[in-house]
Design a protein around this motif. Structure first.
Motif: not given
Length: 112
Positions: A88-99
């Motif tokens: 289920e879609l929870k949120n939308k972001y622009g650029d994302t950094f994932i550790r």
């Protein structure tokens, strides 16, 4: 200090182990095909730059977006990112950094 150096060494061994696992898996799966393409996971990931991907985290959360970059620690940068929990879609972001230590896998996605 000693703990920081140990942590860095452990993480580097973990990343190497993950890359070796996927390299071996990739080569074994290609042996069943008529032609064997020798491609490392790093080469595969470089081909994904600019394409839609799914990044699955160990917490079970999926991030879907355009694969922008990856570094030696497997930190991932996505653009036009969407966060999914249990499909289920929870949120939308622009650029994302994932550790990188949170990443379970990165999968190519069909073009949107």
């Amino acid at each position: 200090g000693i703990n920081a150096e140990y942590g860095k060494q452990w993480y580097q061994r973990r990343v190497r182990g993950v890359l070796n696992y996927y390299t071996n898996y990739y080569y074994k799966s290609n042996l069943r095909m008529s032609t064997v393409r020798k491609q490392t996971p790093n080469e595969f990931l470089k081909q994904l730059i600019g394409r839609p991907v799914v990044v699955k985290l160990s917490s079970g959360v999926d991030y879907r977006g355009i694969f922008s970059n990856l570094d030696g620690y497997m930190n991932v940068i996505l653009e036009q990112t969407e966060e999914y929990m249990n499909g289920e879609l929870k949120n939308k972001y622009g650029d994302t950094f994932i550790r990188g230590n949170n990443v379970l896998y990165i999968s190519a996605q069909k073009r949107r």
